[in-house]
Design a protein around this motif. Structure first.
Motif: not given
Lengths: 332, 288, 276
Positions: A72-76, A99-100, C176-181
Motif C-alpha cells: 500500500p505504501a508504494k502505490r502513492g 504520512p510526510l 496507506m500513509d506509507g508506514a512500514s510494519l
C-alpha cells in the motif's frame, strides 16, 4: 497523474468469490463512484486498489506501471476511511504530518504543506487539538487533510460520509466536489447512497454481487439503464416496475416507469388506484397508490396537488419515458 | 483479512513466542516422560536402568495417590465455589452508590497483591495459631475451646486462605461485568414487575456468564498448581497433600525421580482433562 | 447499572461495603500494625489494636539478620526483567493474532494458555537438571527466563485482548500513509495501546513478584527473591509475630505501594483484559 487500470481482477475469500474477474479503466482526474447495495463488493474492490487486500488473480496498474504486488505504501494512493481512522494519540497537526514523516520529508516543507491544507480545510484553529476533541465533520476534514498533503496520484474514499448527520453530509459532499475541482486529482469514492453517486460522480460504476452492472455518467445511468437492477437502484424515489397487460401491450416482460414520469388525473388514465399515504414536501408530493390488483405505484406529483387518503385517481406513464425489460431483466 | 505480505510478517512475528513456549513445554515433558520409565535415584547411584511401568503402578498403587487427587479437586472446587458466589455478592454490593467507593475497592483487592508465602505465614501464625492466634482469642472470648485450625480443619483452613487471596480477582472481574450491564434493561424489568430475585436470575446472572467463565478458567490455571500455601502451612500433612505436593515430596524429599516423574505424568494427564473440559467452555464463550 | 437512590440507602450501602472491605483488608492491616509492636505486645491477651508503644526495632532486626536489600533487588530484577522480556516477545505475537487472524489463531491462543496448566511440579526435576547443566541454578538470569516463560501466555492473551479493541482501519490508514510494519507498530499501535500495555506490565510484574514455586525451588542464596526471604521465617521464627510481621510488611510493601499509585491500570489489568 492518476490513471488506474484493472484487468481481470478477481478476489475470493476462501471458497467464496466476492469479485468475479472484472475489467475497469479509471482515467486521470476522473471522479469515479463505486455504488451498490451493501455486500456488493465495492469496498473490497477499493481495498484491492489500495493494496490492503491481495488480488486472487488479475493485475492492477497505476499510471501504466504494474502495481499488482506493490505494498500500500508504494502505490502513492491516499485513503479516507469510513471511521476516519485518525490516530487518537496524535494532535491534528501530527496526524496530517504522519504520512510526510513516513516519507522522510523535510520538516519545513512538511509544515508548509500542513498549513496550506489546514487553510483549505478550515482546520487552522484546530491543529493542536486531539481528534477526540473534534466534531464528526472536523474529523472528516482531518482525514482528508492527511490524504491531500501527500499529493497522491489518486484519492480513495470508503463511505466517508456515512457517519455524519444528514445536513453535514450535504455540506461535505459539496466540499469534496470542490476539492476535486481544485486539485483535479483522480478520486475513487465508494458509497451505497445513490444520491451521493449521482451528485458527485463523473463516472458511476454500479456493482451488484461483485459484478459490474454498468459504467457510465450519472445521466446515462438515469436515462438508459442497461437492466432492471440499475434502473431500480439509480434514481429516487425508485422506479416503478409493472408486469401484466401494460407490459404485454408494449412487447415486454415488464416495464419500468419513474415516479416523476407519471401523469395524474382524476378522470381517466391507464391505471386506476386508490391513494394511500401521500407525502407533501412542499415542492413535490409523493403519492403511494394502491392498484386494484394489489400492486403499488409511487408517483411524484407537483406540490400543489390536493388528494386525500382513500381517493380514487388515474395515472398514465409518459410513453417516451418507459423502460422495457425482457424476462432476464435486460433492457430491450 | 489481509495481504500475503502481512500474513507472512504475522507468522514471523508469532514465531518467537510459539517456539519458546513449544520448547518450554516439550523439552521438560520429554525428559519427565523418559525419567518416568527409569529407576532413577540421584542419591543412590543415579540412573539404575529401565523400569518399565513400575513407577506408574507404584505411584498409583501408593496409598497417598487417590487422597491427593481428591485433595486437589476439593481445594480447586471449594475455592472456585466460594470465590464465585462471594464474588457475585460483593460485586453487586460494590456496584451500589456509596461514599468512598474507590477506597473500598482498594481494600477489597489488596489481598491479591500479597505474596502467597506471606499470606500463608500470616494466616497460619497470627490468626490460626491455637495458642496466640487472633481466632483462638476470639473463640476464648466467647467461651469456646480454640480450634487447632491447621490440623483439625486443615482442608477448610487452606481453602479459606486461598479463597481470601483469590476473592479480589473474582470480585473485580464480576464487578466490571456488572457495571457493563445496561441499566435500562433492569429498569424495564422492574417496570414489568420482576422481583429482585427474578431480575438477578434472568438478567444479571446470564449477563455475568462470560465473566464467570473467565474467573473459573484463570483461577483453575493458578489453583491447580498451588504450592506455597501448603508448603508453608501444613507441609502436606493432615490430608492436605495435593497431587502436586505429593510429587514434590517424591522428587525432592524422597529423591525418587523416577517415581516422581511418573506422578508428574499423571498430574499432566489430570491437568489436560481439566484443560480440555475448560477450553471447550471457554472457546465457546470467547466467541461472544 | 448504578442508579439514583436516597441518601439513607446510600449510607446503608456505604456502611455494609466498608465493613466488608475492612474485614477483607484486616489481615494485612493487622500484619502492618503488629510489625510496630514489641514481641510481648504482639501476643498480648487481649490483643492491642492501636494503643501500644510503636517501635521500629523489628525492622532493624530483620534487616540485620537477613539482608533485606539483597532479596529486594533480586525480586525487582527477576520480576521486572521477566515482564519486560515477555512484553518484547509478546507484542509482535499479539499484533499478529489481533490484526492478521487466521483459522488457527484461537487454537494457538488456547494452546498457549493451556501450557500454563502444565503442573510445574511435573517438570521440576528436568528443569532442575537443565539448570545445573546450563549453570543457571541460583542465578537471576535463569529465574528471569523461567518466570518470563510461565507468564508469557498471560501477557500474549492480555495484549491480544487490548489490541483487538484498536480498530484495524487505523493500522490500515498507517499503511496507506506509507508506514512500514515496524513504524506501524512503533508509532501507531504501541502508543494507542499504552493503557493496555501498562496494565499488562503491572499485573505480570505482580504475578512474577509473588511467584512462589520456581523461586523457592531454583534458588539457594545468591538469587533468592523476597518469596524465599519470607519462607525462611516459616519456623520457628514464625512464632516471633512482630518480626514475622515486619518481614511480611517489607515483602509486600513495594507491591502495595505500587498498587496504590497505579490503581486504575491495575484494576484494568486484573481483569486480564477479558472483561470490559
Amino acid at each position: 497523474m492518476g490513471s488506474i487500470t484493472l484487468s481481470k481482477v478477481s478476489k475470493s475469500f476462501g471458497d467464496v468469490e466476492v469479485i468475479p474477474p472484472l475489467d475497469l479503466e479509471i482515467n486521470d482526474g476522473e471522479f469515479v463512484v463505486f455504488v451498490g447495495p451493501s455486500g456488493c463488493g465495492k469496498s473490497t474492490l477499493l481495498r484491492l486498489i489500495a493494496g490492503l487486500e491481495d488480488l486472487t488473480s488479475g493485475a492492477i496498474s497505476i499510471d501504466g506501471a504494474d502495481a499488482t504486488n506493490a505494498s500500500p505504501a508504494k502505490r502513492g494512493l491516499a485513503m479516507v476511511f469510513q471511521s476516519y481512522a485518525l490516530y487518537p494519540h496524535m494532535s491534528v497537526r501530527k496526524n496530517i504530518n504522519f504520512p510526510l514523516k513516513m516519507a522522510g520529508m523535510d520538516q519545513a516543507e512538511a509544515d508548509k504543506r500542513i498549513n496550506a491544507a489546514a487553510k483549505v480545510l478550515n482546520l487552522t484553529d484546530y491543529l493542536d487539538r486531539r481528534p477526540g476533541q473534534l466534531s464528526g465533520g472536523q474529523r472528516q476534514r482531518v482525514a482528508i487533510g492527511r490524504a491531500i498533503v501527500r499529493e497522491p496520484s489518486a484519492f480513495l474514499f470508503d463511505e466517508p460520509l456515512s457517519n455524519l448527520d444528514a445536513a453535514l453530509r450535504v455540506n461535505m459532499r459539496l466540499e469534496i466536489c470542490d476539492l476535486h475541482k481544485t486539485l483535479a486529482t483522480t478520486m475513487i469514492y465508494v458509497t451505497h447512497d445513490q444520491v451521493e453517486a449521482m451528485t458527485m460522480a463523473d463516472k458511476i460504476v454500479v456493482l451488484h454481487d461483485g459484478y459490474i452492472e454498468q459504467v457510465g455518467s450519472p445521466l446515462e445511468l438515469y436515462e438508459s439503464p442497461v437492466n432492471k437492477f440499475v434502473a431500480g437502484f439509480i434514481g429516487s424515489p425508485k422506479m416503478n416496475f409493472v408486469t401484466g397487460p401494460s407490459a404485454q401491450k408494449r412487447n415486454a416482460d415488464s416495464i419500468g416507469i419513474r415516479p416523476e414520469h407519471i401523469d395524474v388525473s382524476s378522470e381517466s388514465g391507464e391505471w386506476e388506484g386508490v391513494v394511500g399515504v401521500s407525502e407533501h414536501l412542499g415542492s413535490d408530493t409523493f403519492l403511494h397508490v394502491k392498484l386494484a390488483d394489489g400492486g403499488m405505484i409511487n408517483v411524484r406529483a407537483s406540490g400543489d396537488l390536493k388528494v386525500k387518503y382513500g381517493e380514487k385517481i388515474f395515472m398514465s406513464p409518459q410513453e417516451e419515458r418507459i423502460h422495457r425489460f425482457d424476462p432476464q431483466g435486460l433492457t430491450i | 483479512m489481509a495481504t500475503q505480505q502481512s500474513r507472512s510478517a504475522a507468522r514471523l512475528m508469532m514465531a518467537p513466542a510459539v517456539i519458546l513456549l513449544l520448547g518450554w513445554m516439550l523439552v521438560p515433558l520429554t525428559m519427565t516422560l523418559w525419567f518416568s520409565f527409569r529407576k532413577y535415584l540421584p542419591l543412590r547411584g543415579g540412573d539404575l536402568g529401565w523400569a518399565g511401568f513400575d513407577n506408574y503402578t507404584r505411584f498409583i498403587g501408593s496409598s497417598s495417590f487417590w487422597p491427593s487427587v481428591q485433595a486437589t479437586l476439593v481445594i480447586v472446587g471449594g475455592v472456585l465455589i466460594i470465590t464465585v458466589v462471594l464474588g457475585i455478592i460483593l460485586a453487586l454490593l460494590l456496584d451500589q452508590p456509596m461514599w468512598g467507593q474507590g477506597v473500598v475497592r482498594i481494600l477489597v483487592i489488596a489481598p491479591f497483591f500479597v505474596m502467597p508465602t506471606v499470606s500463608a505465614l500470616v494466616w497460619k501464625n497470627m490468626f490460626m495459631d491455637p495458642v496466640n492466634g487472633l481466632f483462638a482469642y476470639v473463640w476464648k472470648f466467647f467461651g469456646a475451646a480454640p480450634v487447632e485450625w491447621l490440623s483439625q480443619a486443615s482442608m477448610q483452613s487452606i481453602i479459606m486462605i486461598v479463597s481470601w487471596q483469590w476473592l479480589p480477582f473474582a470480585t473485580l472481574i464480576l464487578l466490571t461485568a456488572v457495571q457493563s450491564l445496561d441499566s435500562e434493561q433492569l429498569e424495564a424489568a422492574e417496570m414489568d414487575g420482576a422481583s429482585f430475585m427474578s431480575r438477578f436470575w434472568y438478567l444479571i446472572l446470564p449477563h455475568l456468564a462470560r465473566a464467570i467463565t473467565i474467573v473459573v478458567l484463570i483461577q483453575t490455571i493458578f489453583l491447580l498448581s498451588i504450592f506455597a500455601e501448603i508448603f508453608v502451612t501444613t507441609g502436606g500433612a493432615f490430608g492436605t497433600k495435593t497431587l502436586s505436593y505429593l510429587i514434590f515430596q517424591r522428587v525432592l524429599e524422597s529423591q525418587n525421580v523416577g517415581l516422581g516423574s511418573a506422578g508428574g505424568v499423571y498430574a499432566i494427564i489430570l491437568a489436560n482433562i481439566v484443560a480440555i473440559f475448560l477450553m471447550r467452555i471457554v472457546g465457546k464463550n470467547l466467541d461472544a | 447499572m448504578a442508579r439514583a437512590v436516597t441518601n439513607n440507602r446510600k449510607a446503608l450501602n456505604t456502611a455494609i461495603a466498608w465493613s466488608i472491605g475492612l474485614i477483607i483488608f484486616f489481615p494485612i492491616l493487622w500484619t502492618i500494625l503488629t510489625s510496630f509492636k514489641t514481641e510481648a505486645q504482639a501476643i498480648s491477651n487481649p490483643p492491642v489494636f492501636l494503643f501500644f508503644d510503636w517501635t521500629l526495632e523489628n525492622y532493624s532486626v530483620v534487616q540485620e539478620r537477613s539482608n533485606y536489600m539483597r532479596f529486594l533487588w533480586n525480586s525487582v530484577f527477576i520480576a521486572g526483567g521477566s515482564t519486560v522480556l515477555g512484553l518484547i516477545i509478546a507484542v509482535p505475537a499479539a499484533w499478529s493474532m489481533a490484526f492478521v487472524p487466521s483459522r488457527r489463531t484461537k487454537d494457538i491462543l488456547l494452546w498457549m494458555l493451556s501450557t500454563k496448566m502444565l503442573p510445574a511440579v511435573g517438570v521440576l526435576y528436568p528443569i532442575y537438571l537443565l539448570f545445573i547443566k546450563l549453570g543457571l541454578l541460583d542465578t537471576r538470569i535463569g529465574l528471569t527466563i523461567v518466570l518470563m516463560l510461565i507468564n508469557l501466555p498471560i501477557i500474549v492473551w492480555m495484549l491480544y485482548t487490548y489490541f483487538r479493541e484498536i480498530p484495524g482501519e487505523i493500522l490500515e490508514a498507517a499503511r496507506m500513509d506509507g508506514a512500514s510494519l515496524k513504524n506501524e507498530i512503533l508509532y501507531v499501535l504501541t502508543p494507542m495501546a499504552v493503557p493496555g500495555i501498562a496494565s499488562t506490565l503491572l499485573l505480570n510484574f505482580i504475578l512474577a513478584w509473588n511467584e512462589a514455586f520456581w523461586t523457592l525451588n531454583l534458588t539457594a542464596a545468591k538469587a533468592a527473591p523476597l518469596t524465599a526471604f519470607i519462607a525462611s521465617y516459616s519456623s520457628p521464627e514464625g512464632l516471633f509475630y512482630a518480626k514475622l510481621s515486619a518481614a511480611s510488611t517489607m515483602a509486600i510493601a513495594p507491591i502495595l505501594i505500587m498498587g496504590w499509585f497505579s490503581q486504575k491500570q491495575l484494576v484494568r489489568g486484573l481483569t486480564f483484559g477479558a472483561v470490559k
